[in-house]
Design a protein around this motif. Sequence first.
Motif, PDB file in Angstrom:
ATOM      1  N   LYS A 235       0.820  -1.237   0.159  1.00 34.94           N
ATOM      2  CA  LYS A 235      -0.077  -0.085  -0.153  1.00 34.94           C
ATOM      3  C   LYS A 235       0.917   1.252  -0.022  1.00 34.94           C
ATOM      4  O   LYS A 235       0.243   2.523   0.102  1.00 34.94           O
ATOM      5  CB  LYS A 235      -0.907  -0.005   1.261  1.00 34.94           C
ATOM      6  N   ASP A 236       2.073   1.124  -0.098  1.00 37.80           N
ATOM      7  CA  ASP A 236       3.114   2.298   0.166  1.00 37.80           C
ATOM      8  C   ASP A 236       2.894   3.158  -1.241  1.00 37.80           C
ATOM      9  O   ASP A 236       3.406   2.607  -2.314  1.00 37.80           O
ATOM     10  CB  ASP A 236       4.383   1.831   0.119  1.00 37.80           C
ATOM     11  N   LEU A 237       2.258   4.199  -1.330  1.00 33.60           N
ATOM     12  CA  LEU A 237       2.046   5.098  -2.603  1.00 33.60           C
ATOM     13  C   LEU A 237       3.396   5.557  -3.135  1.00 33.60           C
ATOM     14  O   LEU A 237       3.511   5.583  -4.148  1.00 33.60           O
ATOM     15  CB  LEU A 237       1.281   6.248  -2.254  1.00 33.60           C
ATOM     16  N   GLN A 238       4.432   5.731  -1.978  1.00 31.61           N
ATOM     17  CA  GLN A 238       5.744   6.299  -2.626  1.00 31.61           C
ATOM     18  C   GLN A 238       6.135   5.271  -3.566  1.00 31.61           C
ATOM     19  O   GLN A 238       7.058   5.642  -4.606  1.00 31.61           O
ATOM     20  CB  GLN A 238       6.659   6.400  -1.357  1.00 31.61           C
ATOM     21  N   LYS A 239       5.918   4.113  -3.367  1.00 37.77           N
ATOM     22  CA  LYS A 239       6.638   2.862  -4.494  1.00 37.77           C
ATOM     23  C   LYS A 239       5.888   3.047  -5.755  1.00 37.77           C
ATOM     24  O   LYS A 239       6.253   2.322  -6.639  1.00 37.77           O
ATOM     25  CB  LYS A 239       6.460   1.598  -3.988  1.00 37.77           C
ATOM     26  N   ARG A 240       4.598   3.888  -5.846  1.00 38.29           N
ATOM     27  CA  ARG A 240       3.840   3.698  -7.114  1.00 38.29           C
ATOM     28  C   ARG A 240       4.360   5.036  -7.745  1.00 38.29           C
ATOM     29  O   ARG A 240       3.784   5.145  -8.911  1.00 38.29           O
ATOM     30  CB  ARG A 240       2.364   3.890  -6.677  1.00 38.29           C
ATOM     31  N   TYR A 241       4.743   6.115  -7.293  1.00 32.87           N
ATOM     32  CA  TYR A 241       5.445   7.250  -8.026  1.00 32.87           C
ATOM     33  C   TYR A 241       6.765   7.083  -8.893  1.00 32.87           C
ATOM     34  O   TYR A 241       7.537   5.842  -8.428  1.00 32.87           O
ATOM     35  CB  TYR A 241       5.570   8.280  -7.024  1.00 32.87           C
ATOM     36  N   ARG A 242       6.734   7.494 -10.036  1.00 37.66           N
ATOM     37  CA  ARG A 242       7.952   7.209 -10.957  1.00 37.66           C
ATOM     38  C   ARG A 242       8.555   8.327 -11.538  1.00 37.66           C
ATOM     39  O   ARG A 242       7.757   9.281 -11.799  1.00 37.66           O
ATOM     40  CB  ARG A 242       7.241   6.029 -12.031  1.00 37.66           C
ATOM     41  N   ASN A 243       9.691   8.286 -12.033  1.00 39.62           N
ATOM     42  CA  ASN A 243      10.326   9.292 -12.770  1.00 39.62           C
ATOM     43  C   ASN A 243      10.342   8.708 -14.207  1.00 39.62           C
ATOM     44  O   ASN A 243      10.174   7.659 -14.530  1.00 39.62           O
ATOM     45  CB  ASN A 243      11.788   9.714 -12.219  1.00 39.62           C
ATOM     46  N   PRO A 244      10.443   9.713 -15.022  1.00 40.32           N
ATOM     47  CA  PRO A 244      10.743   9.361 -16.199  1.00 40.32           C
ATOM     48  C   PRO A 244      11.580   8.565 -16.812  1.00 40.32           C
ATOM     49  O   PRO A 244      11.495   7.819 -17.935  1.00 40.32           O
ATOM     50  CB  PRO A 244      10.742  10.872 -17.288  1.00 40.32           C
ATOM     51  N   ILE A 245      12.705   8.336 -16.233  1.00 40.42           N
ATOM     52  CA  ILE A 245      13.937   7.580 -16.572  1.00 40.42           C
ATOM     53  C   ILE A 245      13.516   6.138 -16.469  1.00 40.42           C
ATOM     54  O   ILE A 245      13.451   5.150 -17.298  1.00 40.42           O
ATOM     55  CB  ILE A 245      15.302   7.910 -15.636  1.00 40.42           C
ATOM     56  N   GLU A 246      13.006   5.823 -15.303  1.00 42.07           N
ATOM     57  CA  GLU A 246      12.311   4.418 -14.950  1.00 42.07           C
ATOM     58  C   GLU A 246      11.320   3.932 -15.796  1.00 42.07           C
ATOM     59  O   GLU A 246      10.810   2.765 -15.664  1.00 42.07           O
ATOM     60  CB  GLU A 246      12.457   4.122 -13.624  1.00 42.07           C
ATOM     61  N   LEU A 247      10.484   5.119 -16.338  1.00 45.29           N
ATOM     62  CA  LEU A 247       9.200   4.621 -17.156  1.00 45.29           C
ATOM     63  C   LEU A 247       9.587   4.415 -18.828  1.00 45.29           C
ATOM     64  O   LEU A 247       8.879   4.265 -19.495  1.00 45.29           O
ATOM     65  CB  LEU A 247       8.302   5.813 -17.343  1.00 45.29           C
ATOM     66  N   GLY A 248      11.239   4.604 -18.778  1.00 38.97           N
ATOM     67  CA  GLY A 248      11.341   4.207 -20.301  1.00 38.97           C
ATOM     68  C   GLY A 248      11.569   5.727 -21.149  1.00 38.97           C
ATOM     69  O   GLY A 248      11.519   5.560 -22.448  1.00 38.97           O
ATOM     70  N   TRP A 249      11.431   6.818 -20.560  1.00 39.96           N
ATOM     71  CA  TRP A 249      11.163   7.984 -21.341  1.00 39.96           C
ATOM     72  C   TRP A 249      12.475   8.747 -21.203  1.00 39.96           C
ATOM     73  O   TRP A 249      12.248  10.233 -21.391  1.00 39.96           O
ATOM     74  CB  TRP A 249      10.038   8.861 -20.833  1.00 39.96           C
ATOM     75  N   GLY A 250      13.291   8.159 -20.659  1.00 37.61           N
ATOM     76  CA  GLY A 250      14.680   9.012 -20.400  1.00 37.61           C
ATOM     77  C   GLY A 250      15.206   9.755 -21.828  1.00 37.61           C
ATOM     78  O   GLY A 250      15.725  10.962 -21.796  1.00 37.61           O
ATOM     79  N   LYS A 251      14.845   9.433 -23.087  1.00 41.05           N
ATOM     80  CA  LYS A 251      15.512   9.932 -24.271  1.00 41.05           C
ATOM     81  C   LYS A 251      14.730  11.148 -24.493  1.00 41.05           C
ATOM     82  O   LYS A 251      14.990  12.089 -25.544  1.00 41.05           O
ATOM     83  CB  LYS A 251      15.414   8.790 -25.192  1.00 41.05           C
ATOM     84  N   THR A 252      13.375  11.416 -23.956  1.00 36.06           N
ATOM     85  CA  THR A 252      12.510  12.250 -24.287  1.00 36.06           C
ATOM     86  C   THR A 252      13.015  13.650 -23.363  1.00 36.06           C
ATOM     87  O   THR A 252      12.801  14.717 -23.702  1.00 36.06           O
ATOM     88  CB  THR A 252      11.040  11.818 -24.012  1.00 36.06           C
TER      89      THR A 252
END
Length: 469
Positions: free
Chosen positions: A300-317
Amino acid sequence: MSYKELALSYEKETNFGLFHSPVVPPDLSQARNLHHYCTYAANPYQAGLQPSEYSGWRAEEVAWHESCYIHTGLNPSPTYKFGGPDSFKFLNKYFGNSFGTFPINKGKHGIMCDEAGRVMMDGVLMRTGEEEFITYWLAPWVAYCVHTSGMDVWGEDLTEKVFLFQLGGPTSLQILDAASGVNLHDIPFFGMKKTKIAGAEVTIIRVGMAGSLAYEVHGNIEDSIPVFEMIMKAGQKYGIERLGVAAYNMTHWENGFPQAYIDFLFPWFENEAFAAFLSANGMVAGDLISNDALSGSMGKDLQKRYRNPIELGWGKTINYDHDFIGKEALMKIEEEGTYRQMTTLEWNIDDILEIHRSQFTEDPFQDIAMPDDFSFGHPSYHADMVLDQDGNEIGISTGRMIAWYYKKMISLCSIEKAQNIIGNEVYVLWGDPGTKQKKIRAKIVRYPYMDEGRNQKVDVSQIPVGTMD
């Protein structure tokens, strides 16, 4: 007439008995044959029930590989227009994208972060004029930024005034050629063109979520039904398939594109000023996420559900050629080099069958019978822990789906950089904390999973112009 007033008027006229979407005609004969309805609670702008399936998620899922789907379930989409003399100053402060080149009638995947580098909103950003832009799925954060920027920019909320239809698959271009009576082969990837369908002015954008050739059709909400009916008429020749919520979500996962509200959540309510802005506009945390809906071994830890664009695969953007909110945090993540990368997991069939088999015992594992963890019944924001061979947590898995076209079960995974090796075997921990859990073997495979006929690479000059006859 407002979106809700229009919907209620259709309900009254048809005795449909449901809060029906006003952008497509109610079809009682079809409604009786629908497999499931669900509430699409992930989108706070949407209301009422939506079909999980039309002809069935299997047939619908195959459509973006072999013919074409049309998805109408994103209405009303958060649509926000802004502009003004400080438009590019605004873009450079609030977006991680580079704007060195941004031609009129072209689009980008817009990414907006908080100071910690976590994604606050992502969506489509189109440049429609010298100092004018239109966004899809970037509100309400982009509206708040316009409101508080102190810059010479203006904003207008178009949500519920417009409609959006998505078409994806190898025959999507021919269908839109036929529906409009115009050769649309000159629209480049992430480009847009104005034309008419059923006599109504529409904008067509070459973009989609399944990875295959795809387009979106945008217009004024009062024109939605005649436009929809014309597209369906043109599509009969080319195998058009209506897409329910389930298969639509699956488009993202085969395409390797994480979905907001489903694969990751936004840290909106950690920003007190933004939370106050949302509250003042009638939106509270409960509209977006229920703690009861958080499932999976990540807990249930919401902090683990937040993401940055690098780990979402959007680093090149992301481009560091300008000072944007979250830049320093993202640069630090890049410099440390310990960030997670996006990949695809292919789940072990024998382990999945063992979970199915356990349902006929007195001590079953958490059920895995549904083709995904979100679309059927009450939405579940599901996230599973990914472990290495020694039982160490190395990633997070979301978007579990049966990829029917490939006859595999897959998921998206943000995994530690050192572990992201094709063929590497890891474990997905299945089951909520405190329940009976199972380590499911999974293999790191190609990313994105859907790897043929991708939209940006399709040579549309080889596709015949579509016709009605």
